[in-house]
Design a protein around this motif. Structure first.
Motif, PDB file in Angstrom:
ATOM      1  N   UNK A 228       0.834  -1.207   0.000  1.00 55.27           N
ATOM      2  CA  UNK A 228       0.000   0.000   0.000  1.00 55.27           C
ATOM      3  C   UNK A 228       0.867   1.255   0.000  1.00 55.27           C
ATOM      4  N   UNK A 229       1.936   1.261   0.825  1.00 56.36           N
ATOM      5  CA  UNK A 229       2.848   2.404   0.856  1.00 56.36           C
ATOM      6  C   UNK A 229       3.536   2.583  -0.494  1.00 56.36           C
ATOM      7  N   UNK A 230       3.946   1.460  -1.079  1.00 59.05           N
ATOM      8  CA  UNK A 230       4.591   1.511  -2.394  1.00 59.05           C
ATOM      9  C   UNK A 230       3.640   2.087  -3.433  1.00 59.05           C
ATOM     10  N   UNK A 231       2.384   1.638  -3.418  1.00 60.77           N
ATOM     11  CA  UNK A 231       1.407   2.120  -4.386  1.00 60.77           C
ATOM     12  C   UNK A 231       1.126   3.606  -4.189  1.00 60.77           C
ATOM     13  N   UNK A 232       1.109   4.050  -2.924  1.00 62.28           N
ATOM     14  CA  UNK A 232       0.843   5.468  -2.643  1.00 62.28           C
ATOM     15  C   UNK A 232       1.919   6.350  -3.246  1.00 62.28           C
ATOM     16  N   UNK A 233       3.191   6.000  -3.076  1.00 61.89           N
ATOM     17  CA  UNK A 233       4.220   6.903  -3.584  1.00 61.89           C
ATOM     18  C   UNK A 233       4.395   6.757  -5.093  1.00 61.89           C
ATOM     19  N   UNK A 234       4.040   5.614  -5.675  1.00 66.88           N
ATOM     20  CA  UNK A 234       4.049   5.509  -7.140  1.00 66.88           C
ATOM     21  C   UNK A 234       2.900   6.335  -7.725  1.00 66.88           C
ATOM     22  N   UNK A 235       1.732   6.275  -7.090  1.00 68.14           N
ATOM     23  CA  UNK A 235       0.599   7.098  -7.545  1.00 68.14           C
ATOM     24  C   UNK A 235       0.936   8.581  -7.450  1.00 68.14           C
TER      25      UNK A 235
ATOM     26  N   UNK B  15      -1.520  15.637  -4.443  1.00 67.10           N
ATOM     27  CA  UNK B  15      -0.740  14.397  -4.366  1.00 67.10           C
ATOM     28  C   UNK B  15       0.269  14.466  -3.225  1.00 67.10           C
ATOM     29  N   UNK B  16       0.936  15.615  -3.081  1.00 65.54           N
ATOM     30  CA  UNK B  16       1.899  15.777  -1.984  1.00 65.54           C
ATOM     31  C   UNK B  16       1.193  15.684  -0.629  1.00 65.54           C
TER      32      UNK B  16
END
Length: 301
Positions: A30-37, A292-293
């Motif tokens: 989930x963390x990985x997906x958040x920063x890729x998004x 996004x930020x």
């Protein structure tokens, strides 16, 4: 009986450990997906800014008859930045793209050089840094939009290279660094808008809107970056208002063009004489990046 109890206990312990590992993997994904998004959103924001630069510089440099061959540079670089941003907006891979990264860095450098050219254009005229030259010479703030387009794209590529768990940029948590970047971008864009709306004598009360909305958005993002991470519903709401403001501004500028003699029937002249149609979306692009930020910052500890 004792052996059975021990067996059950070991089974429960193994189950709890397995569940804990599975939960950790889910949270990590989930963390990985958040920063890729977030990186993809910054790529899209970069593309929108590049489109604004491309349209604006094409019109203004055409009006200047491309007197200096360097005037073709922002057209080429902003086109490349536009395509790089669109490509990055669709790319979900957690790795920096070397070609995109090179394009974004080139766009940022072109923005810096362009600012120097525009400043030289102003200061070589009689009166140098006078109000008249700031109003009617090469717009000093215009190349900064290209710089911002490149900067947003470049940080997006670096964000992709960060590990999923608490990514960092410039030695700070990524959400904090990105919020500060967008806050500075909104403050810088405000200067050019304020100058041009002042030149227009604020004939329409709506011309005050970006002068009021953008500084608040910039301050709210700065507060997001400086203060402890938490959910900030008002900041998100204000950034959505800022996003809408950019697109609504295109309508107001189109109305300003239509009010000139001949209206849109005389578009070839009125597009140059009326308010710049491609300018307002720069607010929308930065506000989208700010959202996004903000989302990434809320996940940081």
């Amino acid at each position: 009986m004792k052996r059975t109890v021990i067996t059950i206990g070991l089974g429960l312990a193994c189950g709890v450990a397995a569940l804990s590992r599975a939960t950790g993997r889910i949270e990590n994904e989930q963390e990985k997906q958040t920063h890729i998004d977030t990186a993809r959103t910054f790529n899209r924001s970069s593309a929108l800014l590049a489109l604004s630069v491309l349209a604006d510089s094409a019109m203004e440099h055409y009006r200047g008859s491309f007197d200096n061959p360097a005037m073709y540079t922002p057209l080429v670089v902003s086109t490349l930045s536009l395509f790089a941003g669109l490509h990055g907006g669709r790319d979900s891979h957690p790795r920096r793209h070397a070609v995109r990264d090179s394009v974004f860095i080139a766009a940022a450098l072109a923005g810096v050089v362009g600012t120097g050219f525009h400043l030289y254009n102003i200061t070589k005229r009689p009166g140098r840094l006078s109000w008249h030259n700031l109003f009617y010479a090469a717009p000093i703030g215009a190349p900064m939009a290209l710089l911002l387009s490149g900067a947003l794209g470049a940080v997006a590529e670096r964000l992709r290279d960060e590990p999923a768990h608490e990514p960092e940029l410039l030695g700070m948590p990524a959400g904090q660094a990105l919020a500060l970047l967008v806050s500075a971008g909104l403050a810088g864009t405000l200067g050019e808008v304020g100058l041009l709306h002042f030149r227009g004598a604020f004939q329409n009360p709506a011309m005050y809107a970006p002068i009021v909305v953008a500084p608040v958005a910039s301050l709210l993002l700065a507060n997001t970056a400086i203060c402890a991470p938490r959910e900030r519903w008002f900041t998100r709401l204000w950034l959505r208002v800022t996003t809408a403001l950019g697109f609504i501004g295109v309508g107001f500028h189109a109305r300003g063009i239509a009010r000139n003699r001949g209206g849109w029937r005389n578009w070839s002249q009125n597009l140059f004489n009326g308010p710049p149609l491609p300018a307002p979306p720069s607010f929308s692009a930065l506000a989208i990046a700010g959202l996004a930020a903000q989302r990434l910052r809320e996940t940081e500890r």
